[in-house]
Design a protein around this motif. Sequence first.
Motif, PDB file in Angstrom:
ATOM      1  N   ALA A 150      59.085  84.886 130.467  1.00  0.00           N
ATOM      2  CA  ALA A 150      58.231  83.700 130.389  1.00  0.00           C
ATOM      3  C   ALA A 150      58.246  83.165 128.963  1.00  0.00           C
ATOM      4  N   SER A 151      58.193  81.842 128.825  1.00  0.00           N
ATOM      5  CA  SER A 151      58.229  81.226 127.506  1.00  0.00           C
ATOM      6  C   SER A 151      56.916  81.454 126.759  1.00  0.00           C
ATOM      7  N   THR A 152      56.960  81.180 125.456  1.00  0.00           N
ATOM      8  CA  THR A 152      55.752  81.360 124.636  1.00  0.00           C
ATOM      9  C   THR A 152      54.609  80.482 125.132  1.00  0.00           C
ATOM     10  N   TRP A 153      54.918  79.231 125.470  1.00  0.00           N
ATOM     11  CA  TRP A 153      53.875  78.323 125.937  1.00  0.00           C
ATOM     12  C   TRP A 153      53.334  78.734 127.296  1.00  0.00           C
ATOM     13  N   THR A 154      54.175  79.314 128.127  1.00  0.00           N
ATOM     14  CA  THR A 154      53.693  79.836 129.410  1.00  0.00           C
ATOM     15  C   THR A 154      52.719  80.987 129.192  1.00  0.00           C
ATOM     16  N   GLN A 155      53.025  81.840 128.228  1.00  0.00           N
ATOM     17  CA  GLN A 155      52.107  82.950 127.900  1.00  0.00           C
ATOM     18  C   GLN A 155      50.770  82.415 127.402  1.00  0.00           C
ATOM     19  N   ILE A 156      50.837  81.357 126.570  1.00  0.00           N
ATOM     20  CA  ILE A 156      49.594  80.782 126.049  1.00  0.00           C
ATOM     21  C   ILE A 156      48.770  80.175 127.181  1.00  0.00           C
ATOM     22  N   ARG A 157      49.437  79.443 128.072  1.00  0.00           N
ATOM     23  CA  ARG A 157      48.712  78.727 129.132  1.00  0.00           C
ATOM     24  C   ARG A 157      48.090  79.673 130.146  1.00  0.00           C
ATOM     25  N   HIS A 158      48.812  80.708 130.557  1.00  0.00           N
ATOM     26  CA  HIS A 158      48.361  81.538 131.669  1.00  0.00           C
ATOM     27  C   HIS A 158      47.664  82.827 131.239  1.00  0.00           C
ATOM     28  N   VAL A 159      47.853  83.251 130.002  1.00  0.00           N
ATOM     29  CA  VAL A 159      47.241  84.514 129.579  1.00  0.00           C
ATOM     30  C   VAL A 159      46.359  84.324 128.356  1.00  0.00           C
ATOM     31  N   ARG A 160      46.944  83.785 127.300  1.00  0.00           N
ATOM     32  CA  ARG A 160      46.182  83.717 126.049  1.00  0.00           C
ATOM     33  C   ARG A 160      44.984  82.769 126.156  1.00  0.00           C
ATOM     34  N   LEU A 161      45.204  81.574 126.683  1.00  0.00           N
ATOM     35  CA  LEU A 161      44.115  80.600 126.747  1.00  0.00           C
ATOM     36  C   LEU A 161      42.951  81.067 127.624  1.00  0.00           C
ATOM     37  N   PRO A 162      43.194  81.577 128.856  1.00  0.00           N
ATOM     38  CA  PRO A 162      42.058  82.064 129.641  1.00  0.00           C
ATOM     39  C   PRO A 162      41.289  83.196 128.955  1.00  0.00           C
ATOM     40  N   ASN A 163      41.996  84.082 128.295  1.00  0.00           N
ATOM     41  CA  ASN A 163      41.324  85.176 127.595  1.00  0.00           C
ATOM     42  C   ASN A 163      40.607  84.696 126.339  1.00  0.00           C
ATOM     43  N   ALA A 164      41.052  83.562 125.796  1.00  0.00           N
ATOM     44  CA  ALA A 164      40.475  83.061 124.547  1.00  0.00           C
ATOM     45  C   ALA A 164      39.234  82.211 124.764  1.00  0.00           C
ATOM     46  N   LEU A 165      38.926  81.826 125.999  1.00  0.00           N
ATOM     47  CA  LEU A 165      37.821  80.895 126.237  1.00  0.00           C
ATOM     48  C   LEU A 165      36.485  81.367 125.663  1.00  0.00           C
ATOM     49  N   PRO A 166      36.106  82.644 125.810  1.00  0.00           N
ATOM     50  CA  PRO A 166      34.833  83.054 125.198  1.00  0.00           C
ATOM     51  C   PRO A 166      34.803  82.831 123.689  1.00  0.00           C
ATOM     52  N   SER A 167      35.911  83.139 123.017  1.00  0.00           N
ATOM     53  CA  SER A 167      35.965  82.958 121.572  1.00  0.00           C
ATOM     54  C   SER A 167      35.969  81.474 121.203  1.00  0.00           C
ATOM     55  N   ILE A 168      36.657  80.655 122.019  1.00  0.00           N
ATOM     56  CA  ILE A 168      36.673  79.214 121.756  1.00  0.00           C
ATOM     57  C   ILE A 168      35.262  78.647 121.853  1.00  0.00           C
ATOM     58  N   PHE A 169      34.544  79.037 122.891  1.00  0.00           N
ATOM     59  CA  PHE A 169      33.173  78.558 123.037  1.00  0.00           C
ATOM     60  C   PHE A 169      32.307  78.996 121.865  1.00  0.00           C
ATOM     61  N   ALA A 170      32.523  80.215 121.391  1.00  0.00           N
ATOM     62  CA  ALA A 170      31.758  80.692 120.232  1.00  0.00           C
ATOM     63  C   ALA A 170      32.018  79.811 119.018  1.00  0.00           C
ATOM     64  N   GLY A 171      33.298  79.485 118.787  1.00  0.00           N
ATOM     65  CA  GLY A 171      33.626  78.632 117.650  1.00  0.00           C
ATOM     66  C   GLY A 171      33.073  77.234 117.792  1.00  0.00           C
ATOM     67  N   VAL A 172      33.126  76.677 119.006  1.00  0.00           N
ATOM     68  CA  VAL A 172      32.608  75.326 119.226  1.00  0.00           C
ATOM     69  C   VAL A 172      31.100  75.295 119.006  1.00  0.00           C
ATOM     70  N   LYS A 173      30.404  76.336 119.447  1.00  0.00           N
ATOM     71  CA  LYS A 173      28.953  76.371 119.255  1.00  0.00           C
ATOM     72  C   LYS A 173      28.594  76.523 117.780  1.00  0.00           C
ATOM     73  N   ILE A 174      29.387  77.287 117.045  1.00  0.00           N
ATOM     74  CA  ILE A 174      29.157  77.381 115.607  1.00  0.00           C
ATOM     75  C   ILE A 174      29.383  76.029 114.944  1.00  0.00           C
ATOM     76  N   ALA A 175      30.387  75.284 115.431  1.00  0.00           N
ATOM     77  CA  ALA A 175      30.764  74.021 114.805  1.00  0.00           C
ATOM     78  C   ALA A 175      29.803  72.883 115.126  1.00  0.00           C
ATOM     79  N   THR A 176      29.041  73.005 116.200  1.00  0.00           N
ATOM     80  CA  THR A 176      28.187  71.894 116.642  1.00  0.00           C
ATOM     81  C   THR A 176      27.202  71.438 115.564  1.00  0.00           C
ATOM     82  N   PRO A 177      26.374  72.322 114.993  1.00  0.00           N
ATOM     83  CA  PRO A 177      25.461  71.849 113.941  1.00  0.00           C
ATOM     84  C   PRO A 177      26.188  71.393 112.687  1.00  0.00           C
ATOM     85  N   LEU A 178      27.399  71.904 112.452  1.00  0.00           N
ATOM     86  CA  LEU A 178      28.151  71.482 111.272  1.00  0.00           C
ATOM     87  C   LEU A 178      28.589  70.021 111.390  1.00  0.00           C
TER      88      LEU A 178
END
Length: 520
Positions: free
Chosen positions: A170-198
Motif C-alpha cells: 500500500a502507498s504512503t498516502w493509503t496508509q495515512i488515509r486508512h490507518v494513520r488518520l483514523p488513529n490520529a483523530l483523538p490527538s487532532i481533536f485535542a490540538g484543535v481544542k487547544i487552538a480554539t482559545p488561541l
Amino acid sequence: MSTVPVRTGARRVLDGLTRPAVAAVTVTVAIGLWQALTVLTGVPSILLPAPTEVAAALRGNRADIARHLAYTGYEIGLGWLTGVGVGIAFAGLMAASRRLRLAVYPLLVSIRIVPLVAIAPLLIVAFGATLYTRVLMAAILTFFPVTVATLDGLLSVPSSQLDLLRSVEASTWTQIRHVRLPNALPSIFAGVKIATPLAVEGVLLAEFLAASQGLGHAVLQAAANLDTPLLFAEVALIVGVGLALFGLVAGYERQRRWSDGTDGLGGFGTRGGGAPAPTPERALFGAVALAALGGSWVAGTVVVPNAAVFLPSPSAVAASLWETPDLFLTAAVGSLHKLAVGWALGALVGGTVGAVVAFAPRTRPVAGPFLVGARVTPTIVAAPLLLVWLGISFSAATVLIALATFFPIAVATASGLTTLPETHRSLLDSVDTPRRARLFVRLRYGVPTVLAGVKLSIVSGLSGVVIAEWFVANGGLGVLVNQGMRNLQPTLTYAAIACLFALGMVLFGGTTLLQRRLDW
C-alpha cells in the motif's frame, strides 16, 4: 438518624442531573451570588457592576455590540479555519516525508515555546492594521498546536496495522488515509481544542493594538470610558464566542465517539511520535533546517521591499544584544520576576483546585463549568478589567499571569492525582495501606503529569507576561517588543523576542529534564 434519608435523597437528585443541567445550575447560582454580593456590599458599579446592570448595558448597546460581534466572529472563524486546515495538511506532509519531519518538527516544537503573541506588532507593521493581518494572527496561533498534535497522532499508530498494509504494498498516502488518520483523530481533536482559545486571543490582541471595529476595539473603548457594565457585557460575549467554538469542536468529537482524555494536555510534543530517528540524525537535520531558516532570513532582508522597517538582519539583532546587554538583562529580570510571582499564584490556586477535584470527585460537576470557561477564555480579556480595578501595576500583571497559568496546572494536578493504575489501587486495598502512604503513592505517580502541566503553564505564562507588559505593567521584555515597533526600531523588537525565546527554552528545558528524571 433522620438526616440520612435526606442526604441520600439529595445525592440521588444530584446524581440524576445531567452534566449540562449541573453546569447550568452552577452558573445560575454563581450569578445569583454575584447579584447578592453587589446589593449587600453596595460596591460601586464602576468596580463591580451587578448582573442586572450588565444585562441592561447589553440591551442598551445591542446594535453596536452586534456589529462588533459579527466582525470579530468573522475574523476568528477565518483565522481558525485557516490555521486548522493548513496545520492538518502540513502534518500530513511531515508524516509522509521522514526527511521533512526530521528537519521541521524540532523547529515547530521550539517555536511553540516562544510567546507567539509577541509577533503581533511585527505583523501590523509589515501588513498594516487590516482584516487579513488579524486573520493571519489567529491562523498562526492556531497552526502550531494543531500541527504538532496531528503529527503526533499520525505517527502514534499500532505497528501491526502498518505492517499489514506494507505487506500488500500500500502507498504512503493509503496508509495515512486508512490507518494513520483514523488513529490520529483523538490527538487532532485535542490540538484543535487547544487552538480554539488561541484563535480568539490572536484576533482580540490584534484588535487591541490597532483596529477601528470589533469586540477588542469596543472593550478598550468601554475601559477608557470607565463604562464597567458595558465592559463586562462585552467580555461575557467574548467568553461566549470561545465557548461556542469550543462546544462545536467538542460536540463533533462526541459524535465521532473519540475523546482525547487529556483535558488539553495532549498534543504538546511530549509524545514520541515526532522523533523516531537516532539523535545524531535528528541533530543533523535540525542543523540543516536552522541554516536554511537563517539563510531565508538574510535573503528576506535583501529581497523583501522595505524590509528594514520590520525585518532587520540577524547580524543587526546580534549587535543590539552585544552592545546593550544591560538593557536586555534588566528587562529579562523584570519579566522573570513577574512570571515567577504570577506563576506561583496561578500554580497555588490551580494546584488546590486540581487536588480538590481529584480527591473529591463529587465536586467535578460543579468545578467543570468554571474550568471549561477558564480553558476557552483568552487571557487578554482580563487586561481591561484589571486596568479598571488595579491600574497599571505589578499586582495587575501578577493576576493576569496567574490567570494564564491557572488552567494547565489545575487540569494536570487533577489528572495526575488520578493516574494510579487500577492494579496498584487494588493491591494497596488488599494490604490495607494507611491513608498517608496511599497519598504518597498517588503523588509519586502524578508528578510526571503535573510537570507536563507545568510545561504548558510556562508557555502560557510567558504569553501572559508579554500581554501584561503591553497593557497593565511597566518594564520588561514585552515593553521592549512593543517599543521597538512603535519607534520603528525592529532590531530592538527582534532582540527582545530572542531573549523571550532563550528564557522560555531554559525554563521549558529544565522542566522537561526534571519530568524525564521523575517519569516512573
